[in-house]
Design an enzyme around this catalytic site. Structure first.
Site, PDB file in Angstrom:
ATOM      1  N   ARG A   6       0.193  -6.879   9.632  1.00 27.81           N
ATOM      2  CA  ARG A   6       1.084  -6.881  10.790  1.00 27.81           C
ATOM      3  C   ARG A   6       2.138  -7.981  10.699  1.00 27.81           C
ATOM      4  O   ARG A   6       3.272  -7.813  11.151  1.00 27.81           O
ATOM      5  CB  ARG A   6       0.265  -7.031  12.068  1.00 27.81           C
ATOM      6  CG  ARG A   6      -0.659  -5.848  12.325  1.00 27.81           C
ATOM      7  CD  ARG A   6      -1.609  -6.096  13.475  1.00 27.81           C
ATOM      8  NE  ARG A   6      -2.569  -5.005  13.602  1.00 27.81           N
ATOM      9  CZ  ARG A   6      -2.367  -3.882  14.274  1.00 27.81           C
ATOM     10  NH1 ARG A   6      -1.206  -3.711  14.900  1.00 27.81           N
ATOM     11  NH2 ARG A   6      -3.277  -2.940  14.340  1.00 27.81           N
ATOM     12  N   ALA A   7       1.759  -9.109  10.115  1.00 26.59           N
ATOM     13  CA  ALA A   7       2.701 -10.232  10.008  1.00 26.59           C
ATOM     14  C   ALA A   7       3.743 -10.012   8.924  1.00 26.59           C
ATOM     15  O   ALA A   7       4.742 -10.739   8.862  1.00 26.59           O
ATOM     16  CB  ALA A   7       1.938 -11.525   9.740  1.00 26.59           C
ATOM     17  N   SER A  32      -6.807  -0.096  10.531  1.00 26.55           N
ATOM     18  CA  SER A  32      -6.916  -0.616   9.167  1.00 26.55           C
ATOM     19  C   SER A  32      -5.912  -1.728   8.885  1.00 26.55           C
ATOM     20  O   SER A  32      -5.952  -2.344   7.821  1.00 26.55           O
ATOM     21  CB  SER A  32      -6.714   0.517   8.152  1.00 26.55           C
ATOM     22  OG  SER A  32      -5.365   0.946   8.138  1.00 26.55           O
ATOM     23  N   CYS A  64       0.837  -1.203   0.000  1.00 23.78           N
ATOM     24  CA  CYS A  64       0.000   0.000   0.000  1.00 23.78           C
ATOM     25  C   CYS A  64       0.870   1.252   0.000  1.00 23.78           C
ATOM     26  O   CYS A  64       0.598   2.215  -0.720  1.00 23.78           O
ATOM     27  CB  CYS A  64      -0.956  -0.007   1.191  1.00 23.78           C
ATOM     28  SG  CYS A  64      -0.150  -0.075   2.815  1.00 23.78           S
TER      29      CYS A  64
END
Length: 320
Positions: free
Chosen positions: A166-167, A160, A129
């Site tokens: 996160r991983a 979001s 992103c």
């Protein structure tokens, strides 16, 4: 004659669910065929089922067993970099094209405003992103002057960022850095991601610092404005937060760029914000919107090419 091909999404999380809704609302040549997950209690799978989309909670193996799989032409993988390798291998064996929304980067990096029409690989990577938001700016500067170094900071709302995001923080930074150099044209790149816990949540904000050879600031500013307009064609909420800033870096006060040494020239600072379309999460999740919008543009292009070449797997089954 039908003008749509069927697609599947692996990963019913934030990105996968937002992409599903975009395909159903805005896809010009795409039609939802299946949503794939691994948790039978997934909210995303339940939502897909309510929207009359075939689902499986048995992962990629479950997708291969679905009756609709023989009609699937394109699969969007919104899982993790670690899982993508096996997914891609199995899908390629069936002649299915893959759009990778993980940082795995098995295939070439694709950013619609830069190189969408140039790529036709069987696996295309959507970078990240942060990369989708910032690398077009680096490329815009590169059109005018050689870029020695580019650094981007992507700040997204913690709300979001799902478990997949996160991983994959380490993979995010490495993939984005590599794409800054490959697509952005920078000699060296650096990427930083910030998960902002602020309440109420703030929309995605990105900062781009570029050190280039000396050039006319007006030419760089015009190139950036043109690139912003190109991105807005598929992400309407993408915009400059303030005017582009320029600072001279004189030869007697160069900046030391790790790996390449001292460089002088022109420093360009660009501040962006990305407001989401609120198809699934609220508008603060611009990081989801720019990623899924880019994937949708890529999928529509793939579908057009497959139909034009007469190789769409599900064309006969779905033709009216």
């Amino acid at each position: 004659m039908n003008d749509r091909v069927k697609v599947a999404i692996i990963g019913p999380g934030n990105i996968g669910t937002d992409l599903m809704i975009k395909i159903m609302r805005n896809g010009r040549h795409l039609k939802m065929g299946a949503m794939v997950g691994v948790d039978p209690n997934s909210e995303g799978l339940a939502r897909a089922a309510r929207m009359d989309v075939a689902t499986t909670a048995e992962g990629i193996d479950g997708l291969l067993r679905l009756d609709v799989f023989k009609e699937i032409d394109i699969v969007f993988d919104a899982t993790s970099a670690g899982a993508h390798g096996r997914h891609n291998e199995l899908l390629q064996a069936h002649g299915v094209q893959v759009i990778d929304l993980t940082p795995a980067a098995i295939g070439p990096y694709v950013i619609p405003s830069i190189n969408l029409e140039e790529e036709n690989a069987t696996n295309m990577n959507m970078v990240t992103c942060g990369g989708q938001a910032t690398i077009p700016i680096v490329a815009a500067v590169s059109r005018i002057a050689k870029v020695h170094y580019a650094e981007i900071v992507a700040s997204i709302s913690s709300r979001s960022a799902g478990p997949g995001t996160r991983a994959n923080i380490d993979e995010f930074t490495e993939t984005t850095r590599a794409a800054i150099e490959k697509l952005g044209g920078a000699e060296r790149g650096k990427a930083i991601i910030v998960l902002n816990p602020a309440e109420p949540p703030l929309i995605m904000r990105d900062t781009v610092f570029v050190l280039s050879e000396n050039a006319e600031p007006a030419a760089i500013e015009a190139s950036i404005a043109e690139m912003v307009s190109s991105v807005q064609e598929y992400v309407p909420g993408y915009r400059l937060k303030q005017s582009v800033q320029f600072d001279a870096v004189p030869p007697d006060m160069p900046l030391n760029v790790p790996g390449i040494g001292p460089r002088h020239g022109l420093k360009t600072s660009v501040f962006l914000e990305v407001e989401g379309a609120a198809h699934y999460l609220p508008s603060y999740a611009g990081n989801l919107d720019i990623m899924t919008s880019a994937a949708l543009a890529c999928g529509d292009m793939m579908a057009r090419r497959r139909m034009a070449a007469g190789i769409a797997r599900g064309f006969k089954e779905t033709a009216r």
